[in-house]
Design a protein around this motif. Structure first.
Motif, PDB file in Angstrom:
ATOM      1  N   PRO A   1      -3.923   6.712  -3.066  1.00 41.61           N
ATOM      2  CA  PRO A   1      -4.879   5.660  -2.690  1.00 41.61           C
ATOM      3  C   PRO A   1      -4.741   4.425  -3.590  1.00 41.61           C
ATOM      4  CG  PRO A   1      -6.016   7.308  -3.978  1.00 41.61           C
ATOM      5  CD  PRO A   1      -4.594   7.797  -3.795  1.00 41.61           C
TER       6      PRO A   1
ATOM      7  N   TYR B   1       0.837  -1.200   0.000  1.00 42.27           N
ATOM      8  CA  TYR B   1       0.000   0.000   0.000  1.00 42.27           C
ATOM      9  C   TYR B   1       0.872   1.250   0.000  1.00 42.27           C
ATOM     10  CZ  TYR B   1      -3.861  -3.096   1.111  1.00 42.27           C
ATOM     11  OH  TYR B   1      -4.802  -4.094   1.059  1.00 42.27           O
TER      12      TYR B   1
ATOM     13  N   GLU C   1      -6.686   0.486  -7.197  1.00 36.29           N
ATOM     14  CA  GLU C   1      -7.226   1.411  -6.204  1.00 36.29           C
ATOM     15  C   GLU C   1      -7.538   0.649  -4.917  1.00 36.29           C
ATOM     16  OE1 GLU C   1     -11.115   4.290  -5.785  1.00 36.29           O
ATOM     17  OE2 GLU C   1     -10.337   3.861  -7.777  1.00 36.29           O
ATOM     18  N   LYS C   2      -7.089   1.215  -3.789  1.00 32.13           N
ATOM     19  CA  LYS C   2      -7.334   0.531  -2.512  1.00 32.13           C
ATOM     20  C   LYS C   2      -8.767   0.782  -2.038  1.00 32.13           C
ATOM     21  CE  LYS C   2      -5.438   3.923   0.710  1.00 32.13           C
ATOM     22  NZ  LYS C   2      -4.454   4.128   1.755  1.00 32.13           N
ATOM     23  N   ASP C   3      -9.153   0.068  -0.991  1.00 31.30           N
ATOM     24  CA  ASP C   3     -10.513   0.097  -0.445  1.00 31.30           C
ATOM     25  C   ASP C   3     -11.525  -0.414  -1.465  1.00 31.30           C
ATOM     26  OD1 ASP C   3      -9.553   1.166   1.991  1.00 31.30           O
ATOM     27  OD2 ASP C   3      -9.655   3.193   1.155  1.00 31.30           O
ATOM     28  N   GLN C   4     -11.089  -1.352  -2.292  1.00 31.87           N
ATOM     29  CA  GLN C   4     -11.937  -1.957  -3.315  1.00 31.87           C
ATOM     30  C   GLN C   4     -11.806  -3.479  -3.241  1.00 31.87           C
ATOM     31  OE1 GLN C   4     -13.882  -0.187  -5.568  1.00 31.87           O
ATOM     32  NE2 GLN C   4     -13.230   1.675  -4.536  1.00 31.87           N
ATOM     33  N   SER C   5     -12.731  -4.151  -3.887  1.00 26.96           N
ATOM     34  CA  SER C   5     -12.713  -5.602  -4.021  1.00 26.96           C
ATOM     35  C   SER C   5     -12.696  -5.918  -5.513  1.00 26.96           C
ATOM     36  CB  SER C   5     -13.959  -6.174  -3.346  1.00 26.96           C
ATOM     37  OG  SER C   5     -13.998  -7.559  -3.514  1.00 26.96           O
TER      38      SER C   5
ATOM     39  N   CYS D   1      -2.747   0.453  -4.229  1.00 27.59           N
ATOM     40  CA  CYS D   1      -2.018  -0.703  -3.728  1.00 27.59           C
ATOM     41  C   CYS D   1      -1.300  -1.336  -4.914  1.00 27.59           C
ATOM     42  CB  CYS D   1      -2.986  -1.709  -3.095  1.00 27.59           C
ATOM     43  SG  CYS D   1      -2.153  -3.177  -2.462  1.00 27.59           S
TER      44      CYS D   1
ATOM     45  N   GLU E   1      -9.088  -8.329  -1.849  1.00 26.53           N
ATOM     46  CA  GLU E   1      -9.652  -7.314  -0.967  1.00 26.53           C
ATOM     47  C   GLU E   1      -8.560  -6.307  -0.667  1.00 26.53           C
ATOM     48  OE1 GLU E   1     -12.774  -7.171  -0.142  1.00 26.53           O
ATOM     49  OE2 GLU E   1     -13.445  -9.185  -0.662  1.00 26.53           O
TER      50      GLU E   1
END
Length: 99
Positions: free
Chosen positions: A12, A7, A60-64, A14, A98
């Motif tokens: 934002p 990360y 993009e992080k905070d995604q699945s 990963c 995740e």
């Protein structure tokens, strides 16, 4: 097979590194909902001297994300995916990242 997540603190994003042990394969790509399931050059893994394939993509992080490997035209799941989700279209499970 393995997945490493790095990360970034400044964005934002990963950086996800995929490593696939398929020494007899000619071509390995990562396909998923992040690239419309299209095996483009950007998502092709590079073959290393030890026979593994490796590559890093920014997601993009905070995604699945659902994904699979495309190995010489055949789909294969990552055993170390965070989870798995059934896909009616493919009639099989997809790996899930995740982030």
């Amino acid at each position: 097979m393995a997945i490493t997540k790095n990360y970034l603190k400044t964005r934002p994003v990963c950086k996800v590194t995929f490593t696939v042990a398929e020494p007899d394969a000619e071509k390995v790509s990562v396909v998923g909902d992040f690239n419309n399931w299209k095996p483009t050059k950007k998502y092709e893994l590079k073959k290393l001297k030890n026979g593994n394939f490796k590559g890093t993509i920014d997601l993009e992080k905070d995604q699945s994300y659902q994904f699979r490997y495309l190995i010489d035209g055949s789909y294969k799941n990552e055993e170390q995916a965070d989870s798995f989700a059934w896909n009616d279209f493919a009639g099989a499970e997809n790996g899930v990242l995740e982030l």
